[in-house]
Design an enzyme around this catalytic site. Sequence first.
Site, PDB file in Angstrom:
ATOM      1  N   CYS A  14      36.535  41.984  48.243  1.00  0.00           N
ATOM      2  CA  CYS A  14      36.326  41.322  46.948  1.00  0.00           C
ATOM      3  C   CYS A  14      36.554  39.816  47.030  1.00  0.00           C
ATOM      4  O   CYS A  14      35.677  39.051  46.636  1.00  0.00           O
ATOM      5  CB  CYS A  14      37.198  41.938  45.873  1.00  0.00           C
ATOM      6  SG  CYS A  14      36.435  43.468  45.331  1.00  0.00           S
TER       7      CYS A  14
ATOM      8  N   ASP B 275      26.746  60.045  41.457  1.00  0.00           N
ATOM      9  CA  ASP B 275      26.634  59.312  42.722  1.00  0.00           C
ATOM     10  C   ASP B 275      25.506  59.985  43.495  1.00  0.00           C
ATOM     11  O   ASP B 275      25.313  61.200  43.377  1.00  0.00           O
ATOM     12  CB  ASP B 275      27.953  59.390  43.508  1.00  0.00           C
ATOM     13  CG  ASP B 275      28.016  58.331  44.591  1.00  0.00           C
ATOM     14  OD1 ASP B 275      28.922  57.488  44.545  1.00  0.00           O
ATOM     15  OD2 ASP B 275      27.155  58.344  45.507  1.00  0.00           O
TER      16      ASP B 275
HETATM   17  C1  UGA Z   1      41.208  41.553  43.468  1.00  0.00           C
HETATM   18  C2  UGA Z   1      41.605  40.970  42.092  1.00  0.00           C
HETATM   19  O1  UGA Z   1      43.024  40.745  42.054  1.00  0.00           O
HETATM   20  C3  UGA Z   1      41.203  41.924  40.950  1.00  0.00           C
HETATM   21  O2  UGA Z   1      41.486  41.326  39.680  1.00  0.00           O
HETATM   22  C4  UGA Z   1      39.688  42.197  41.070  1.00  0.00           C
HETATM   23  O3  UGA Z   1      39.253  43.121  40.075  1.00  0.00           O
HETATM   24  C5  UGA Z   1      39.384  42.786  42.437  1.00  0.00           C
HETATM   25  O4  UGA Z   1      39.799  41.847  43.475  1.00  0.00           O
HETATM   26  C6  UGA Z   1      37.902  43.033  42.549  1.00  0.00           C
HETATM   27  O5  UGA Z   1      37.136  42.066  42.462  1.00  0.00           O
HETATM   28  O6  UGA Z   1      37.505  44.203  42.616  1.00  0.00           O
HETATM   29  P1  UGA Z   1      42.241  43.397  45.126  1.00  0.00           P
HETATM   30  O7  UGA Z   1      41.270  42.823  46.124  1.00  0.00           O
HETATM   31  O8  UGA Z   1      42.317  44.871  44.924  1.00  0.00           O
HETATM   32  O9  UGA Z   1      41.957  42.747  43.656  1.00  0.00           O
HETATM   33  O10 UGA Z   1      43.709  42.961  45.601  1.00  0.00           O
HETATM   34  P2  UGA Z   1      44.711  41.748  45.350  1.00  0.00           P
HETATM   35  O11 UGA Z   1      46.021  42.309  44.979  1.00  0.00           O
HETATM   36  O12 UGA Z   1      44.125  40.735  44.446  1.00  0.00           O
HETATM   37  O13 UGA Z   1      44.856  41.153  46.838  1.00  0.00           O
HETATM   38  C7  UGA Z   1      43.744  40.596  47.551  1.00  0.00           C
HETATM   39  C8  UGA Z   1      44.186  40.038  48.892  1.00  0.00           C
HETATM   40  O14 UGA Z   1      44.975  38.845  48.694  1.00  0.00           O
HETATM   41  C9  UGA Z   1      45.058  40.996  49.726  1.00  0.00           C
HETATM   42  O15 UGA Z   1      44.635  40.958  51.072  1.00  0.00           O
HETATM   43  C10 UGA Z   1      46.465  40.407  49.592  1.00  0.00           C
HETATM   44  O16 UGA Z   1      47.286  40.707  50.688  1.00  0.00           O
HETATM   45  C11 UGA Z   1      46.145  38.898  49.502  1.00  0.00           C
HETATM   46  N1  UGA Z   1      47.218  38.112  48.860  1.00  0.00           N
HETATM   47  C12 UGA Z   1      47.599  38.383  47.575  1.00  0.00           C
HETATM   48  C13 UGA Z   1      47.808  37.061  49.564  1.00  0.00           C
HETATM   49  O17 UGA Z   1      47.465  36.787  50.740  1.00  0.00           O
HETATM   50  N2  UGA Z   1      48.791  36.299  48.949  1.00  0.00           N
HETATM   51  C14 UGA Z   1      49.188  36.570  47.666  1.00  0.00           C
HETATM   52  O18 UGA Z   1      50.074  35.858  47.158  1.00  0.00           O
HETATM   53  C15 UGA Z   1      48.583  37.633  46.970  1.00  0.00           C
END
Ligand code: UGA
Length: 428
Positions: free
Chosen positions: A258, A30
């Site tokens: 993301c 990094d």
């Molecule tokens: C997401 C993807 O799930 C990963 O596969 C991907 O690698 C990653 O982005 C990335 O591009 O780096 P992440 O952002 O860590 O992962 O978290 P998630 O668990 O997917 O949640 C994302 C958002 O959606 C959170 O704010 C969560 O609260 C929200 N969410 C999730 C909802 O509002 N409703 C749901 O039913 C599920």
Amino acid sequence: MKIWIIWTGYVWLIQAIWLAKLGFDVVSLDIDEKKIEDLKNWIAVIYEPWLKELLAEVKENIKFTTNYKDLNDCEIIFVAVWTPQDKRWRTNKDFIHKASISIKQNLENNDKVIVIKSTVPVGTNKEVSEILGEWFEVVSNPEFLREWKAINDFFEPDRVVVWFWKNVKWKTKEKIRKLYNYFIEKNIPYIETTWETAELIKYAANSFLATKISFINELSQLADKVGADIQELANGIWLDKRIWKSFLNAWLGYGWSCFPKDVKSLIHQFSENGLKGNIIEAVDNTNQNQLNYFLNKIENFYDDLDWKNLLVLWLAFKPDTDDLRESRAIALIQKLQEKGAEVVWYDPLEKARENVRTFYPEINVIDDLQNVDFSKINWIIIATEYESFNDLDWENIFSKISMPVIFDGRNILDKNKIKKIGFIYKKI
Ligand code: UGA
């Protein structure tokens, strides 16, 4: 096999640690000297459950540096730099271009494989390949890890997608297969495809998940209006196996960069190609709208927020992470504060609270719920989905709170229990 990982960002550090655990010799670079200094002292510079413990386990196989020159020892070089959005929410590719130029300037021309891990719009692998020239084979393989579940996701992914340039050498394919042999042996689907298809896979996957969220969120507003229960409704649809239950939780909308950044980047990729991404634009609008819907719900409960003292529980974009980027909780609170509400914030994770103090010094964060004077608190708002929130001593809080009103932006509380205690309970 010696592997180099450029940039020790969030999920990338986890990737480096896991490759080291698989027995590969990993060097992680990094350009941030402070970060590398901390890592050399085995301080996990980011928070993820089990990361600290894992870092301690792989000390033998992992090294950290800021010097590109050492790259010459490595057969495979992962480029995992951050690809943030610019002011107009298009993908900013400066970091990936700079990393490619540094590789070109510091490495000898001897058949190195460059694996692009960063999420990049269509055409980027080709650009990187043009910067690097014919001695470097560019392969890209996207990252599907989720924060908070990243360690588990790395060892049990749903699939490994490897993006090859059509004419990639047989030797390169073999190297990458060797790298991912652990997954291939476990029969985890291993997809080899072209750059263009592959570049879109990551955007399509994240945007599809965001679409599910926006769909259920939009429906939650209609359900609210007509007196239907969105959680029961979601159960009613996902029991159809073709639909599947994940990402059908109607909450405050998706956060972290993301989903917001990849959805917006996909909208731009449509328009840059003379097309219109109607569905994906609606997904983005609905996500903005969901926060306003919840805010209206709070505002309509009483006309004027000025005199209200609010306790907002949890700050990060999801549980067990210290990541505040695009956190819905923070967006919500900022809007409430603009309207004159006095807000006290709490997150169970110390690192998340530390980050709030660093990046949002204007916010009143408390370290222990015991220190809250509930007689001065009018409402409680839940903004992040910690299950453990159900275990708080709600009867005790009820006996002290000035106004027993809970707005649950994550539908996480046991509604019957909370109402039985006497709270006025509002959810999505
Ligand atoms: C997401 C993807 O799930 C990963 O596969 C991907 O690698 C990653 O982005 C990335 O591009 O780096 P992440 O952002 O860590 O992962 O978290 P998630 O668990 O997917 O949640 C994302 C958002 O959606 C959170 O704010 C969560 O609260 C929200 N969410 C999730 C909802 O509002 N409703 C749901 O039913 C599920």
